[in-house]
Design a protein around this motif. Structure first.
Motif, PDB file in Angstrom:
ATOM      1  N   MET A 205       0.821  -1.214   0.000  1.00  0.00           N
ATOM      2  CA  MET A 205       0.000   0.000   0.000  1.00  0.00           C
ATOM      3  C   MET A 205       0.856   1.266   0.000  1.00  0.00           C
ATOM      4  O   MET A 205       0.369   2.359  -0.266  1.00  0.00           O
ATOM      5  CB  MET A 205      -0.939   0.008   1.214  1.00  0.00           C
ATOM      6  N   CYS A 206       2.137   1.131   0.331  1.00  0.00           N
ATOM      7  CA  CYS A 206       3.106   2.242   0.251  1.00  0.00           C
ATOM      8  C   CYS A 206       2.746   3.410   1.176  1.00  0.00           C
ATOM      9  O   CYS A 206       2.388   4.522   0.743  1.00  0.00           O
ATOM     10  CB  CYS A 206       3.251   2.740  -1.180  1.00  0.00           C
ATOM     11  N   PHE A 207       2.885   3.178   2.490  1.00  0.00           N
ATOM     12  CA  PHE A 207       2.615   4.215   3.477  1.00  0.00           C
ATOM     13  C   PHE A 207       3.798   5.171   3.665  1.00  0.00           C
ATOM     14  O   PHE A 207       3.621   6.279   4.173  1.00  0.00           O
ATOM     15  CB  PHE A 207       2.262   3.570   4.824  1.00  0.00           C
ATOM     16  N   ASN A 208       5.005   4.733   3.316  1.00  0.00           N
ATOM     17  CA  ASN A 208       6.199   5.555   3.490  1.00  0.00           C
ATOM     18  C   ASN A 208       6.663   6.057   2.121  1.00  0.00           C
ATOM     19  O   ASN A 208       6.948   5.262   1.221  1.00  0.00           O
ATOM     20  CB  ASN A 208       7.320   4.732   4.133  1.00  0.00           C
ATOM     21  N   THR A 209       6.752   7.376   1.976  1.00  0.00           N
ATOM     22  CA  THR A 209       7.115   7.966   0.684  1.00  0.00           C
ATOM     23  C   THR A 209       8.160   9.064   0.852  1.00  0.00           C
ATOM     24  O   THR A 209       8.321   9.641   1.939  1.00  0.00           O
ATOM     25  CB  THR A 209       5.886   8.557  -0.021  1.00  0.00           C
ATOM     26  N   PHE A 210       8.831   9.358  -0.237  1.00  0.00           N
ATOM     27  CA  PHE A 210       9.857  10.398  -0.285  1.00  0.00           C
ATOM     28  C   PHE A 210       9.693  11.114  -1.623  1.00  0.00           C
ATOM     29  O   PHE A 210       9.705  10.469  -2.677  1.00  0.00           O
ATOM     30  CB  PHE A 210      11.241   9.768  -0.149  1.00  0.00           C
ATOM     31  N   SER A 211       9.521  12.441  -1.586  1.00  0.00           N
ATOM     32  CA  SER A 211       9.287  13.219  -2.801  1.00  0.00           C
ATOM     33  C   SER A 211      10.108  14.491  -2.811  1.00  0.00           C
ATOM     34  O   SER A 211      10.500  15.010  -1.755  1.00  0.00           O
ATOM     35  CB  SER A 211       7.796  13.607  -2.926  1.00  0.00           C
ATOM     36  N   GLY A 212      10.341  15.007  -3.995  1.00  0.00           N
ATOM     37  CA  GLY A 212      11.056  16.281  -4.125  1.00  0.00           C
ATOM     38  C   GLY A 212      10.966  16.808  -5.539  1.00  0.00           C
ATOM     39  O   GLY A 212      10.711  16.065  -6.487  1.00  0.00           O
ATOM     40  N   PHE A 213      11.181  18.117  -5.673  1.00  0.00           N
ATOM     41  CA  PHE A 213      11.197  18.706  -7.012  1.00  0.00           C
ATOM     42  C   PHE A 213      11.931  20.044  -6.978  1.00  0.00           C
ATOM     43  O   PHE A 213      12.072  20.686  -5.922  1.00  0.00           O
ATOM     44  CB  PHE A 213       9.795  18.876  -7.578  1.00  0.00           C
ATOM     45  N   LEU A 214      12.408  20.449  -8.138  1.00  0.00           N
ATOM     46  CA  LEU A 214      13.105  21.722  -8.296  1.00  0.00           C
ATOM     47  C   LEU A 214      12.086  22.855  -8.362  1.00  0.00           C
ATOM     48  O   LEU A 214      11.175  22.839  -9.200  1.00  0.00           O
ATOM     49  CB  LEU A 214      13.945  21.686  -9.574  1.00  0.00           C
ATOM     50  N   LEU A 215      12.249  23.844  -7.482  1.00  0.00           N
ATOM     51  CA  LEU A 215      11.404  25.029  -7.540  1.00  0.00           C
ATOM     52  C   LEU A 215      11.885  25.980  -8.624  1.00  0.00           C
ATOM     53  O   LEU A 215      11.120  26.411  -9.479  1.00  0.00           O
ATOM     54  CB  LEU A 215      11.385  25.731  -6.179  1.00  0.00           C
TER      55      LEU A 215
END
Length: 218
Positions: A205-215
């Motif tokens: 179900m993927c409860f742990n996530t890591f995200s990012g992006f260039l502003l």
């Protein structure tokens, strides 16, 4: 246009410039109506023709300017789009992790998106491709045990920036998130780290996530 006016003038001229108004020759002459002055009509037709030509020239000139501005705007949009790299990712864990013997990098193996290929699932690191301001966020799901035992941090080049903690209470379905806007140089690394002896629960179900992006780049 000028030719039309000349034809009209010739027609009026052929019909007679002015009705005869001599009462001795025409009892109804007082009701006669005088035709427009032919010379004035011809002169005005030339003025109107010149004005129409000038308006046509101005319209064509403005249309050319609008076309050039549209081309310049399109070129600017294309150059701006090409100059700014597109960098964004989201990765998920999908399996439980820990307890760790010491601080351990979390390697998120499920790649949801990875525009620019900045995130490496083999290391768990995001590596900045260009200098700029970046946004990062992670979500931590606790160990789902009788005693909460979860703690992790967002790291930059080995230094902690923000953290989440769940080590007290009798509920065992807790989730926590944290985020940061970070200035990075090209080659800097950002990742999450599970603290020693701590645990995370996860499943497909993927409860742990890591995200990012260039502003924006700097």
């Amino acid at each position: 246009m000028e030719r039309t006016f000349l034809l009209l003038a010739a027609f009026i001229f052929s019909s007679g410039q002015c009705q005869d108004t001599d009462p001795s020759r025409d009892p109804d002459a007082s009701l006669a109506v005088c035709k427009p002055d032919i010379c004035r009509l011809i002169r005005d037709s030339g003025v109107y023709s010149a004005q129409i030509l000038e308006l046509q020239r101005l319209i064509q000139e403005q249309a050319q300017q609008l076309q050039e501005q549209a081309q310049q705007l399109q070129a600017l949009q294309e150059s701006t789009s090409a100059a700014v790299p597109r960098v964004a990712f989201t990765a998920a864990l999908s399996h439980s992790f820990g307890p760790a013997m010491g601080p351990t990098t979390v390697k998120y193996g499920v790649i949801i998106s990875n525009m620019g290929n900045g995130y490496d699932r083999a290391t768990g690191f995001f590596t900045a491709p260009v200098a700029g301001m970046y946004y990062f966020r992670y979500t931590m799901f606790n160990n789902l045990g009788p005693t909460p035992n979860s703690m992790m941090s967002l790291m930059k080049n080995g230094h902690g920036m923000v953290s989440s903690l769940d080590v007290e209470g009798d509920d065992n379905n807790d989730s926590a998130s944290n985020a940061a806007v970070v200035q990075l140089e090209a080659g800097d690394n950002v990742y999450t780290e599970l603290h020693g002896s701590r645990q995370l629960f996860d499943n497909p179900m993927c409860f742990n996530t890591f995200s990012g992006f260039l502003l924006f780049p700097l």
